[in-house]
Design a protein around this motif. Structure first.
Motif, mmCIF file in Angstrom:
data_model
loop_
_atom_site.group_PDB
_atom_site.id
_atom_site.type_symbol
_atom_site.label_atom_id
_atom_site.label_comp_id
_atom_site.label_asym_id
_atom_site.label_seq_id
_atom_site.Cartn_x
_atom_site.Cartn_y
_atom_site.Cartn_z
ATOM 1 N N ALA A 1 34.811 84.732 79.909
ATOM 2 C CA ALA A 1 35.236 83.397 79.492
ATOM 3 C C ALA A 1 36.114 83.435 78.242
ATOM 4 C CB ALA A 1 34.046 82.474 79.260
ATOM 5 N N PHE B 1 37.475 78.073 82.108
ATOM 6 C CA PHE B 1 37.147 76.722 82.557
ATOM 7 C C PHE B 1 35.948 76.626 83.478
ATOM 8 C CE2 PHE B 1 41.532 76.719 81.307
ATOM 9 C CZ PHE B 1 41.524 75.689 80.398
ATOM 10 N N TRP B 2 35.614 77.740 84.135
ATOM 11 C CA TRP B 2 34.454 77.670 85.024
ATOM 12 C C TRP B 2 33.162 77.499 84.243
ATOM 13 C CZ3 TRP B 2 30.917 81.515 84.137
ATOM 14 C CH2 TRP B 2 31.378 82.611 83.404
ATOM 15 N N TYR C 1 30.096 75.314 75.378
ATOM 16 C CA TYR C 1 31.372 75.542 74.705
ATOM 17 C C TYR C 1 31.209 76.528 73.568
ATOM 18 C CZ TYR C 1 34.187 72.257 77.279
ATOM 19 O OH TYR C 1 34.888 71.642 78.273
ATOM 20 N N LYS D 1 34.798 66.020 90.161
ATOM 21 C CA LYS D 1 35.130 65.844 88.748
ATOM 22 C C LYS D 1 33.896 65.612 87.913
ATOM 23 C CE LYS D 1 39.746 64.060 89.363
ATOM 24 N NZ LYS D 1 40.453 62.841 89.704
ATOM 25 N N LYS E 1 32.746 75.496 91.495
ATOM 26 C CA LYS E 1 33.692 75.855 90.430
ATOM 27 C C LYS E 1 33.416 77.260 89.906
ATOM 28 C CE LYS E 1 34.271 71.140 89.221
ATOM 29 N NZ LYS E 1 33.656 70.051 88.497
ATOM 30 N N SER F 1 31.940 73.863 83.046
ATOM 31 C CA SER F 1 31.686 72.904 84.127
ATOM 32 C C SER F 1 30.583 73.359 85.062
ATOM 33 C CB SER F 1 32.969 72.617 84.902
ATOM 34 O OG SER F 1 33.538 73.793 85.331
ATOM 35 N N THR G 1 40.325 81.502 71.601
ATOM 36 C CA THR G 1 39.006 81.318 72.210
ATOM 37 C C THR G 1 38.051 80.692 71.212
ATOM 38 O OG1 THR G 1 39.456 83.353 73.383
ATOM 39 C CG2 THR G 1 37.249 82.492 73.544
ATOM 40 N N ASP H 1 32.908 68.238 85.129
ATOM 41 C CA ASP H 1 33.832 68.503 84.029
ATOM 42 C C ASP H 1 33.673 67.411 82.983
ATOM 43 O OD1 ASP H 1 34.892 70.652 85.342
ATOM 44 O OD2 ASP H 1 36.354 69.452 86.412
ATOM 45 N N SER H 2 34.314 67.601 81.880
ATOM 46 C CA SER H 2 34.369 66.634 80.773
ATOM 47 C C SER H 2 33.030 66.039 80.376
ATOM 48 C CB SER H 2 35.321 65.487 81.074
ATOM 49 O OG SER H 2 34.716 64.620 82.008
#
Lengths: 138, 113, 495
Positions: free
Chosen positions: C219, C225-226, C300, B109, C159, C229, C280, B112-113
């Motif tokens: 994406a 989501f990959w 992001y 985890k 990930k 992260s 998106t 993430d975040s």
């Protein structure tokens, strides 16, 4: 593993596997076989020897590093492309020469064979690299 | 034959998806293997299957009952690529296990975040 | 015309050479020189394309639907030039920013294998060949993202690997169905066969599989989501490389597939593309505004801006596609630049966390200017490249009556502006927080700043010469919307 039977056997199997690998490589253009199969067979001999002694020991005593095998393989592939670059030919178009070995057989040599040889070395490099990465520490 | 293979592909996909959703990384990798095999079979099946007739053997020119050889070549390439990828994922898993000592995806985890 | 294979062959030569080179410095110098050559080759190819429009070679002399064709048209040539430029700046940057010796010499090998994969994906005219190039890119990016073996990198790598592998499987499955339906994999031949195709249910299955595959690579909204992260874990040169180039290959493939041969069920596909584009943009922008780590904000942002490129594809007029291509070009340059500046900031301050940074405007005004150029370009401030890119897209949207997506696009610009201003306020304007000690006092030399200066200059020039660039992208768009010439050239149907 340190079995004496395997060690002795691997010495003979090495010769057998390599010659079979080269045979598979050479007949591969028109018959079953080819660079990939040949490469797998050849790397099998390395794997077999390493398993019968210890992978760590064999890895430390390698004369040619696996990644250099890959580089040689890519070099052969590149060379096989080059004949097409010159003149009116298409890229990667095959070029052939026939070689007559008296009494035995006729071998056709061409740039596809060069390509296959590239694959052969590439596969040896890749498979032994995989093997040593997963079976030894650092 | 096609029906059987289609059912097999479906089974492999469902088993693969089930394994992908498990928490263990190793099971995740096995799931990837299942799914990649299912996909390979799918591509292979796209040409249809003609039983008992190998592609291009000898010089006979029997054009009616020949299998299209292209998907087989494609599948061969895809298998080789899949082989490389699976070994890479195994090596990654091995390294990850050595550094963190965990096989649990729920522990991942931190990024993430 | 074998010269169009050079962008693939030249990196292959470099890979072979670089495997044998152990010294990081020599490898770096070779890589800088080689990327200059690559840029020259790409510019020459663009020149050729402007003269001849579409250039084709058939590998091994096998005629078009049977062999693999390499095709160069406007879109491919533009992408080649821009990616060669990015590769040049990254290799200049990596020369200063890759520390570890062993790591360094390996980095360059995979750097050029990614280059080879990218160029191959841009040039190829065959679906299966595209798959192979995607795998080349994917495998080398796996290695680059985990190179160094730190814990977060391995975690991010898992990930990244997970979703991208599933993406490749979707690609392959879609390819199998496509071949089963049509019996060909050559893109031009596919376009010819599918022009008046009625069995859109089968084709839509295949198209959806391709869409998911490319959506994961690019994406797009439910599949991104990959990216956030994993992109902040590796060395900053690697992050910049990925940010600038990788997602754009997905966008390239989407544009290529959905203009050339998946053109049957237009109402469904264009609505889907527009809806996903809106989500998106908004979700990427909103997620960016909640973060306080530069690389995460920027990651992001990548997602948010992919939305604009997809939006142009969804509107599907020549103007909109031209806007998409313009936006892609602008975004590759500006996005890479923001990552490079983030790396420079962290070199000065030792961290990417905005709350521990401050006072950079007084300390290093040059760096502040270098940040403000790509940041304003991304937000769309007039004289810079981003303004024109967004302007074209919004104009196309209004002309074609897509008011909702146009509004969303304009509002998302505000979100972008907000998070850029946040970085600006936190890192440059506010005072250095007391709590953190200023142990790191490394200076930035000219060589550190140079790649960022190059990219900033490119952003400004794109803005100044916007009309010429727009003409080029419009040509590319016209070629994509009316692919008859492309099809005829590839299949040798021209008289």
């Amino acid at each position: 593993m340190n079995s004496i039977i395997l060690q002795i056997a691997s010495r003979y199997l090495k010769v057998l596997l390599w010659s079979f690998a080269v045979l598979a490589l050479l007949r591969g253009h028109n018959y079953p076989g080819g660079g990939f199969i040949g490469g797998l067979l050849a790397s099998l001999s390395v794997v077999f020897t390493s398993l019968s002694y210890s992978p760590q020991k064999i890895k430390n005593n390698l004369r040619i590093q696996p990644e250099h095998y890959i580089a040689f393989g890519l070099l052969f592939v590149l060379l096989s492309v080059l004949p097409g670059l010159s003149g009116e030919k298409f890229l990667m178009e095959g070029e052939w020469i026939s070689l007559y070995l008296p009494l035995v057989l006729t071998i056709k040599l061409g740039s596809p064979l060069l390509f296959d040889t590239g694959i052969f070395f590439g596969v040896i490099g890749v498979v032994t690299h995989f093997f040593f990465t997963l079976s030894t520490k650092e | 034959m096609e029906i059987l293979l289609a059912i097999l592909i479906g089974l492999l996909y469902s088993a693969g998806v089930y394994l992908l959703l498990r928490r263990s990384i190793l099971k995740f990798i096995i799931g990837i293997i299942f799914m990649s095999n299912a996909t390979n079979l799918l591509v292979f099946l796209s040409a249809g299957i003609i039983p008992g007739k190998p592609v291009f053997i000898g010089q006979e020119t029997e054009t009616v009952l020949q299998t299209d050889p292209l998907p087989q070549a494609l599948v061969l390439t895809a298998i080789v690529i899949g082989f490389g990828i699976v070994v890479f994922t195994l090596a990654l898993k091995y390294k990850f296990f050595n550094t963190t000592g965990t096989d649990d995806l729920d522990q991942l985890k931190k990024t993430d975040s | 015309m074998n010269v169009i294979a050079l962008p693939i062959l030249f990196p292959l030569v470099l890979i072979i050479l670089l495997i044998f080179i152990r010294s990081k410095k020599i490898a770096g110098l070779i890589s800088i020189f080689a990327s200059l050559v690559l840029l020259a080759i790409s510019l020459y190819l663009l020149q050729l394309v402007i003269k001849q429009e579409v250039i084709v070679i058939q590998m091994g002399g096998w005629e078009a639907p049977y062999g693999i064709s390499l095709v160069l048209d406007y879109l491919s040539a533009i992408m080649l030039v821009v990616s060669a430029f990015i590769i040049l700046t990254i290799s200049l940057y990596a020369f200063r920013f890759i520390k570890n010796e062993n790591f360094g010499s390996r980095f360059y090998v995979f750097f050029f294998s990614i280059t080879m994969g990218l160029n191959g994906a841009f040039i190829t005219g065959d679906v299966f060949n595209l798959y192979v190039w995607f795998e080349v890119i994917l495998l080398s990016s796996f290695v680059l993202i985990t190179l160094g073996n730190r814990k977060e990198q391995l975690e991010g790598g898992i990930k990244y690997m997970a979703l991208n592998l599933i993406g490749s499987l979707f690609f392959l499955a879609g390819l199998g169905l496509l071949y089963g339906n049509t019996g060909t994999l050559n893109m031009a031949h596919l376009a010819q066969i599918l022009q008046d195709d009625q069995q859109s249910l089968l084709m839509n299955t295949s198209a959806m599989l391709f869409f998911v595959a490319f959506g994961i690579k690019a994406a797009i909204f439910p599949l991104f989501f990959w990216l956030p992260s994993s992109y902040h874990t590796p060395n900053i040169s690697v992050s910049a490389l990925f940010a600038g180039l990788l997602t754009k290959v997905g966008v390239y493939a989407l544009i290529r597939f959905f203009t050339l041969f998946f053109v049957q069920d237009q109402v469904f596909w264009h609505n889907l593309l527009l809806i996903l584009a809106g989500f998106t943009m908004v979700i990427g922008g909103m997620a960016a505004s909640t973060h306080y780590e530069t690389r995460r904000i920027l990651s992001y942002h990548i997602i948010s801006q992919i939305g604009y490129m997809i939006m142009g594809l969804g509107i599907f007029t020549p103007l909109a596609i031209a806007g998409s291509i313009f936006f892609t070009v602008h975004n590759m340059i500006a996005k890479t630049n923001t990552f490079l500046v983030a790396g420079l900031v962290s070199k000065l301050k030792g961290t990417y966390y905005l709350k521990n940074i401050g006072g950079l405007y007084k300390e290093n005004p040059v760096l502040a200017i270098l940040f403000i150029i790509p940041a304003f370009a991304l937000a769309g401030i007039p004289p810079l490249s981003g303004f024109f890119a967004k302007f074209i897209l919004i104009k196309a949207g209004i002309e074609d009556g897509h008011y909702i997506i146009t509004t969303v696009a304009i509002l998302t610009s505000l979100l972008t502006l907000y998070s850029m201003i946040k970085i600006w306020n936190e890192a440059f304007l506010k005072k250095q927080p007391e709590s953190t000690d200023m142990m790191l006092q490394s200076k930035l030399g000219f060589l550190d700043l140079f790649p960022s200066i190059l990219l900033g200059a490119a952003s400004i020039l794109l803005g100044l010469f916007a009309s010429q660039i727009f003409e080029l992208t419009l040509n590319a768009a016209n070629q994509l919307i009316n692919p008859e010439h492309y099809i005829k050239t590839v299949l040798h149907l021209l008289p």
